[in-house]
Write an enzyme that holds these catalytic residues in place. Structure first.
Site, PDB file in Angstrom:
ATOM      1  N   ARG A   3       0.879  -1.177   0.000  1.00 42.53           N
ATOM      2  CA  ARG A   3       0.000   0.000   0.000  1.00 42.53           C
ATOM      3  C   ARG A   3       0.908   1.216   0.000  1.00 42.53           C
ATOM      4  O   ARG A   3       1.604   1.468   0.976  1.00 42.53           O
ATOM      5  CB  ARG A   3      -0.904  -0.010   1.243  1.00 42.53           C
ATOM      6  CG  ARG A   3      -2.098   0.931   1.129  1.00 42.53           C
ATOM      7  CD  ARG A   3      -2.869   1.037   2.422  1.00 42.53           C
ATOM      8  NE  ARG A   3      -2.208   1.966   3.332  1.00 42.53           N
ATOM      9  CZ  ARG A   3      -2.449   2.050   4.645  1.00 42.53           C
ATOM     10  NH1 ARG A   3      -3.329   1.239   5.201  1.00 42.53           N
ATOM     11  NH2 ARG A   3      -1.819   2.928   5.387  1.00 42.53           N
ATOM     12  N   HIS A  63      -3.924   5.152   4.320  1.00 38.49           N
ATOM     13  CA  HIS A  63      -5.188   4.422   4.110  1.00 38.49           C
ATOM     14  C   HIS A  63      -6.123   5.215   3.189  1.00 38.49           C
ATOM     15  O   HIS A  63      -6.699   4.670   2.256  1.00 38.49           O
ATOM     16  CB  HIS A  63      -5.861   4.166   5.465  1.00 38.49           C
ATOM     17  CG  HIS A  63      -7.241   3.610   5.338  1.00 38.49           C
ATOM     18  ND1 HIS A  63      -7.482   2.308   4.966  1.00 38.49           N
ATOM     19  CD2 HIS A  63      -8.469   4.189   5.490  1.00 38.49           C
ATOM     20  CE1 HIS A  63      -8.785   2.101   4.911  1.00 38.49           C
ATOM     21  NE2 HIS A  63      -9.404   3.225   5.223  1.00 38.49           N
ATOM     22  N   TYR A 103       2.370   6.059  11.227  1.00 32.42           N
ATOM     23  CA  TYR A 103       2.481   4.808  11.978  1.00 32.42           C
ATOM     24  C   TYR A 103       3.355   3.776  11.256  1.00 32.42           C
ATOM     25  O   TYR A 103       3.590   2.699  11.756  1.00 32.42           O
ATOM     26  CB  TYR A 103       1.075   4.227  12.246  1.00 32.42           C
ATOM     27  CG  TYR A 103       0.190   4.235  11.011  1.00 32.42           C
ATOM     28  CD1 TYR A 103       0.221   3.202  10.079  1.00 32.42           C
ATOM     29  CD2 TYR A 103      -0.668   5.315  10.762  1.00 32.42           C
ATOM     30  CE1 TYR A 103      -0.564   3.236   8.946  1.00 32.42           C
ATOM     31  CE2 TYR A 103      -1.463   5.353   9.623  1.00 32.42           C
ATOM     32  CZ  TYR A 103      -1.400   4.312   8.717  1.00 32.42           C
ATOM     33  OH  TYR A 103      -2.182   4.351   7.591  1.00 32.42           O
TER      34      TYR A 103
END
Ligand SMILES: Cc1ncc(C[n+]2csc(CCOP(=O)(O)OP(=O)(O)O)c2C)c(N)n1
Length: 332
Positions: free
Chosen positions: A245, A249, A257
């Protein structure tokens, strides 16, 4: 990268694969720009997962039913949702194929293309696809239904119920986990305690396989075999594609993070860069071809953006359309 000659793909197929991967990536990148310019409220990316999606697309036939999830921009674009239609959805305009501009972006669906409508609760799509595969079996058709989801979504009950039902009834169902190792900010080791997710297939009576999700040829091969088994009445397959990814998100968070070193590795593993090198090394695409493709895609996305930006919003009187069946009892 798997040797394309062993799976029967031609140079033309590989060029098409690259084209669809790049188109998905470039629409996505443009959407982030528009988001940062304050024009689009929300973006959720396919970036890093294009190889899995396009390998999957290539192994399917038009009659197969798709229940994708929000990261499948490259997959649905290859299947036939145009760049302009995706932009219309992102701008919440009337021409959006999923809801006429009233659904959140990336809730891809288009009836004519066999792309099921989807809800915002993650993992509901796997049940929809299993339902579709049951109807395919009952109708005696030679096709499959395929759902995709993230690895975090496999923690939902829906996933286990869908796989179990598909295994019990030997349904022509393929489930692809696009394992990008994070569910928003939650890393894999806090999502599941097994070493891998594909081995769970045995517990459902399904075939299970893990593939390199950055290799479109390997994914193509795995999905093609899964489709053949399904058509032959051998039941469902669970494929875990190990993806990257490359973005946070969504446009609403950052990726603080994630360790910088990990992000660096993911970027080095970028499936588009790797596949491009593969095409160059195998003398399948030269500089002139890549340049022409870049130009065509840029043009297509410019036009899509312009047209979507000036397209009309849904009318207030349409507030209740695309909610209930037109003319149905509940559609007063
Ligand atoms: C039932 C439900 N719970 C929580 C959410 C909020 N949510 C949206 S995306 C997401 C993460 C899903 O992670 P994963 O399945 O790994 O997919 P990824 O986004 O990493 O591709 C969550 C928790 C939701 N949409 N639905």
């Amino acid at each position: 990268m798997l040797d394309y000659k062993t799976v029967g793909l031609t140079h033309e197929d590989l060029k098409q694969m690259y084209k669809w991967m790049l188109l998905g990536r470039k629409i996505d990148e443009r959407m982030w720009l528009l988001n940062r310019a304050g024009k689009l409220p929300f973006v959720i990316s396919c970036q890093g997962q294009e190889a899995t999606q396009i390998g999957t697309y290539f192994a399917l036939k038009d009659e197969d039913i798709l229940a994708p999830y929000y990261r499948d921009l490259a997959l649905v674009t290859a299947r036939g949702i145009t760049a302009e239609e995706s932009m219309l959805a992102a701008f919440a305009k009337q021409g959006d194929t999923s809801s006429g501009g009233k659904q959140m972006p990336s809730h891809f669906s288009k009836k004519d293309l066999g792309i099921l409508t989807q809800g915002s609760c993650v993992t509901t799509q796997v049940l929809h696809a299993v339902g579709a595969s049951l109807s395919i079996k009952m109708d005696g058709k030679k096709s499959v239904a395929l759902a995709t989801l993230g690895e975090g979504s496999t923690s939902q009950g829906d996933f286990h119920e869908a796989m179990n039902f598909a295994g019990v009834h030997k349904l022509p169902y393929i489930c692809i986990i696009e394992n990008n190792k994070y569910a928003i900010s939650v890393p894999s080791h806090l999502q599941f305690a097994t070493d891998d997710l594909s081995s769970r297939a045995a517990g459902y009576g399904a075939f299970g396989e893990q593939v390199d999700g950055n290799d479109p040829i390997a994914v193509y091969e795995a999905v093609k075999r899964a489709r053949e088994r399904a058509i032959n009445g051998e039941g469902p397959t669970l494929i875990e594609a190990l993806c990257s990814r490359l973005t946070p998100h969504s446009s609403d968070d950052d990726d603080n993070y994630r360790p910088a070193e990990e992000m660096k590795e993911e970027k080095e593993n970028d499936c588009i860069i790797k596949f491009k090198s593969y095409l160059v090394d195998n003398e399948i695409g030269d500089e002139a071809w890549f340049k022409q493709l870049d130009d065509e895609i840029k043009q297509e996305i410019n036009t899509a953006t312009k047209n979507a930006e000036k397209a009309p919003y849904p009318l207030p009187e349409e507030a209740l359309t695309h909610v209930y069946d037109q003319g149905g009892e509940q559609n007063a």
